[in-house]
Write a protein that holds these residues in place. Structure first.
Motif, mmCIF file in Angstrom:
data_model
loop_
_atom_site.group_PDB
_atom_site.id
_atom_site.type_symbol
_atom_site.label_atom_id
_atom_site.label_comp_id
_atom_site.label_asym_id
_atom_site.label_seq_id
_atom_site.Cartn_x
_atom_site.Cartn_y
_atom_site.Cartn_z
ATOM 1 N N LEU A 185 -98.636 -30.011 -28.085
ATOM 2 C CA LEU A 185 -99.476 -30.491 -29.174
ATOM 3 C C LEU A 185 -100.900 -30.747 -28.718
ATOM 4 C CD1 LEU A 185 -99.661 -31.664 -32.101
ATOM 5 C CD2 LEU A 185 -99.201 -33.889 -31.075
ATOM 6 N N LEU A 186 -101.040 -31.207 -27.475
ATOM 7 C CA LEU A 186 -102.332 -31.701 -27.003
ATOM 8 C C LEU A 186 -102.946 -30.769 -25.971
ATOM 9 C CD1 LEU A 186 -101.215 -35.417 -26.568
ATOM 10 C CD2 LEU A 186 -102.402 -34.397 -28.530
ATOM 11 N N THR A 187 -104.084 -31.204 -25.410
ATOM 12 C CA THR A 187 -104.767 -30.405 -24.395
ATOM 13 C C THR A 187 -104.209 -30.653 -22.999
ATOM 14 O OG1 THR A 187 -106.454 -32.110 -24.115
ATOM 15 C CG2 THR A 187 -106.908 -30.370 -25.714
ATOM 16 N N ALA A 188 -103.608 -31.799 -22.801
ATOM 17 C CA ALA A 188 -103.065 -32.141 -21.479
ATOM 18 C C ALA A 188 -102.098 -33.304 -21.639
ATOM 19 C CB ALA A 188 -104.178 -32.510 -20.515
ATOM 20 N N GLY A 189 -101.349 -33.566 -20.583
ATOM 21 C CA GLY A 189 -100.447 -34.706 -20.612
ATOM 22 C C GLY A 189 -99.030 -34.325 -20.289
ATOM 23 N N SER A 190 -98.370 -35.187 -19.551
ATOM 24 C CA SER A 190 -96.967 -34.927 -19.216
ATOM 25 C C SER A 190 -96.038 -35.363 -20.336
ATOM 26 C CB SER A 190 -96.592 -35.637 -17.918
ATOM 27 O OG SER A 190 -96.846 -37.030 -18.033
ATOM 28 N N GLU A 191 -96.551 -36.148 -21.263
ATOM 29 C CA GLU A 191 -95.746 -36.626 -22.387
ATOM 30 C C GLU A 191 -96.183 -35.958 -23.680
ATOM 31 O OE1 GLU A 191 -95.371 -39.253 -19.114
ATOM 32 O OE2 GLU A 191 -97.215 -39.137 -20.278
ATOM 33 N N SER A 192 -95.350 -35.082 -24.194
ATOM 34 C CA SER A 192 -95.666 -34.390 -25.430
ATOM 35 C C SER A 192 -94.412 -33.735 -25.975
ATOM 36 C CB SER A 192 -96.723 -33.310 -25.184
ATOM 37 O OG SER A 192 -97.018 -32.576 -26.376
ATOM 38 N N TYR A 193 -94.449 -33.465 -27.246
ATOM 39 C CA TYR A 193 -93.436 -32.565 -27.788
ATOM 40 C C TYR A 193 -94.062 -31.177 -27.886
ATOM 41 C CZ TYR A 193 -95.867 -33.465 -32.222
ATOM 42 O OH TYR A 193 -96.817 -33.598 -33.201
ATOM 43 N N MET A 194 -93.243 -30.180 -28.227
ATOM 44 C CA MET A 194 -93.692 -28.797 -28.236
ATOM 45 C C MET A 194 -93.500 -28.214 -29.626
ATOM 46 S SD MET A 194 -92.011 -28.501 -24.561
ATOM 47 C CE MET A 194 -91.055 -29.927 -25.081
ATOM 48 N N ASP A 195 -94.588 -27.737 -30.219
ATOM 49 C CA ASP A 195 -94.510 -27.339 -31.614
ATOM 50 C C ASP A 195 -94.350 -25.845 -31.840
ATOM 51 O OD1 ASP A 195 -98.061 -27.784 -32.513
ATOM 52 O OD2 ASP A 195 -97.073 -26.618 -30.939
ATOM 53 N N ALA A 196 -94.240 -25.085 -30.766
ATOM 54 C CA ALA A 196 -93.921 -23.663 -30.890
ATOM 55 C C ALA A 196 -93.269 -23.209 -29.592
ATOM 56 C CB ALA A 196 -95.160 -22.838 -31.183
ATOM 57 N N TRP A 197 -92.289 -22.356 -29.713
ATOM 58 C CA TRP A 197 -91.516 -21.870 -28.573
ATOM 59 C C TRP A 197 -91.365 -20.363 -28.664
ATOM 60 C CZ3 TRP A 197 -87.947 -25.317 -25.592
ATOM 61 C CH2 TRP A 197 -88.106 -26.671 -25.928
ATOM 62 N N GLY A 198 -91.183 -19.733 -27.507
ATOM 63 C CA GLY A 198 -90.786 -18.333 -27.490
ATOM 64 C C GLY A 198 -89.276 -18.208 -27.536
ATOM 65 N N LYS A 199 -88.800 -16.969 -27.444
ATOM 66 C CA LYS A 199 -87.352 -16.724 -27.470
ATOM 67 C C LYS A 199 -86.723 -16.793 -26.095
ATOM 68 C CE LYS A 199 -87.365 -13.847 -31.626
ATOM 69 N NZ LYS A 199 -86.979 -12.556 -32.225
ATOM 70 N N GLY A 200 -87.536 -16.812 -25.064
ATOM 71 C CA GLY A 200 -87.023 -16.998 -23.724
ATOM 72 C C GLY A 200 -86.811 -15.721 -22.934
ATOM 73 N N THR A 201 -86.749 -15.880 -21.607
ATOM 74 C CA THR A 201 -86.444 -14.788 -20.691
ATOM 75 C C THR A 201 -85.423 -15.311 -19.686
ATOM 76 O OG1 THR A 201 -87.415 -13.101 -19.228
ATOM 77 C CG2 THR A 201 -88.378 -15.308 -19.111
ATOM 78 N N THR A 202 -84.440 -14.472 -19.364
ATOM 79 C CA THR A 202 -83.296 -14.926 -18.574
ATOM 80 C C THR A 202 -83.501 -14.705 -17.086
ATOM 81 O OG1 THR A 202 -81.784 -14.510 -20.407
ATOM 82 C CG2 THR A 202 -80.817 -14.644 -18.206
ATOM 83 N N VAL A 203 -83.266 -15.768 -16.332
ATOM 84 C CA VAL A 203 -83.315 -15.733 -14.871
ATOM 85 C C VAL A 203 -81.909 -15.985 -14.348
ATOM 86 C CG1 VAL A 203 -84.177 -16.919 -12.815
ATOM 87 C CG2 VAL A 203 -85.712 -16.501 -14.758
ATOM 88 N N ILE A 204 -81.441 -15.113 -13.492
ATOM 89 C CA ILE A 204 -80.139 -15.289 -12.840
ATOM 90 C C ILE A 204 -80.364 -15.254 -11.346
ATOM 91 C CG2 ILE A 204 -77.802 -14.381 -12.525
ATOM 92 C CD1 ILE A 204 -78.090 -13.080 -15.297
ATOM 93 N N VAL A 205 -79.955 -16.316 -10.688
ATOM 94 C CA VAL A 205 -80.088 -16.386 -9.231
ATOM 95 C C VAL A 205 -78.690 -16.313 -8.634
ATOM 96 C CG1 VAL A 205 -80.980 -17.677 -7.264
ATOM 97 C CG2 VAL A 205 -82.143 -17.797 -9.484
ATOM 98 N N SER A 206 -78.434 -15.208 -7.977
ATOM 99 C CA SER A 206 -77.090 -14.974 -7.438
ATOM 100 C C SER A 206 -77.154 -13.909 -6.354
ATOM 101 C CB SER A 206 -76.139 -14.522 -8.545
ATOM 102 O OG SER A 206 -74.871 -14.191 -8.022
ATOM 103 N N SER A 207 -76.266 -14.046 -5.378
ATOM 104 C CA SER A 207 -76.179 -13.034 -4.323
ATOM 105 C C SER A 207 -75.169 -11.953 -4.690
ATOM 106 C CB SER A 207 -75.817 -13.699 -3.000
ATOM 107 O OG SER A 207 -74.623 -14.447 -3.127
#
Lengths: 106, 122
Positions: free
Chosen positions: B100-122
């Motif tokens: 929502l804001l220009t900076a800060g560790s405390e905020s909510y998020m008003d728009a999101w993407g659909k995501g990208t998958t990370v798998i960490v495995s040997s």
């Protein structure tokens, strides 16, 4: 760290039902709580912020209440599009999420 | 309409590296802080990192501090997450989100993407 506990984890309901989801913080977070809706393959959607303020474009059947440590997300008349997972998030100190509540068809 | 499009998720070995990208459109990217949040199987959503509008102020979750680096290129409307020394517990769906804001560790998020998958495995 502030822990967020949601209940129930799963909720079975029918179209037209009133649904309540609760979120409890491990310490007071004042009004600094948001609710999101998440569906598979879609971007999460902000529903409520500052505990009770409805995000623009969100249907008024969604409402939020509470302050301090106890909060509730209510859906007044469940619609087919509302079957999803709902998360709460505190932003009083950094950001932590509840574990989610899946609303499924009864 | 705000759009956030993540990419770069892949299968990586423990100890390896990945770089995630998020291209933003539909808003003035340089005016807002941005964040990464991950969905970890069985553990729900976890905030990972946030970055101020200018790119000068960073915030990290303890679990990734020292291993992940968040950055942005405002000329390209792009947010990045450099992930080094990957662990199995970093596996998840990584979302880019607009604050929502220009900076800060405390905020909510008003728009999101659909995501990208990370798998960490040997």
């Amino acid at each position: 760290d502030i822990q967020m506990t949601q209940s129930p984890s799963t909720l079975s309901a029918s179209v037209g039902d009133r649904v309540n989801i609760t979120c409890r913080a491990s310490q007071s977070i004042s009004k600094w709580l948001a609710w999101y809706q998440e569906k598979p393959g879609k971007a999460p959607k902000l529903l409520i912020y500052d505990a009770s303020r409805l995000q623009s474009g969100v249907p008024p059947r969604f409402s939020g209440s509470g302050s301090g440590t106890d909060f509730t997300l209510s859906i007044s008349t469940l619609q087919p599009d509302d079957f999803a997972t709902y998360f709460c998030q505190q932003y009083n100190s950094y950001r932590t999420f509840g574990q989610g509540t899946k609303v499924e068809i009864k | 309409e705000v759009q956030l499009l993540e990419s770069g998720g892949d299968l990586a070995q423990p100890g390896g590296s990945l770089r995630l990208s998020c291209v933003a459109s539909g808003f003035t990217f340089r005016a807002f802080a941005m964040s990464w949040v991950r969905q970890v199987p069985g553990k729900g959503l976890q905030w990972v990192s946030s970055l101020s509008d200018s790119g000068r102020i960073t915030y990290y979750a303890d679990s990734v501090k020292g291993r992940f680096t968040i950055s942005r290129d405002n000329s390209k409307n792009t947010l990045y997450l450099q992930m080094n020394t990957l662990r199995a517990e970093d596996t998840g769906l990584y979302y880019c989100a607009k604050d929502l804001l220009t900076a800060g560790s405390e905020s909510y998020m008003d728009a999101w993407g659909k995501g990208t998958t990370v798998i960490v495995s040997s």
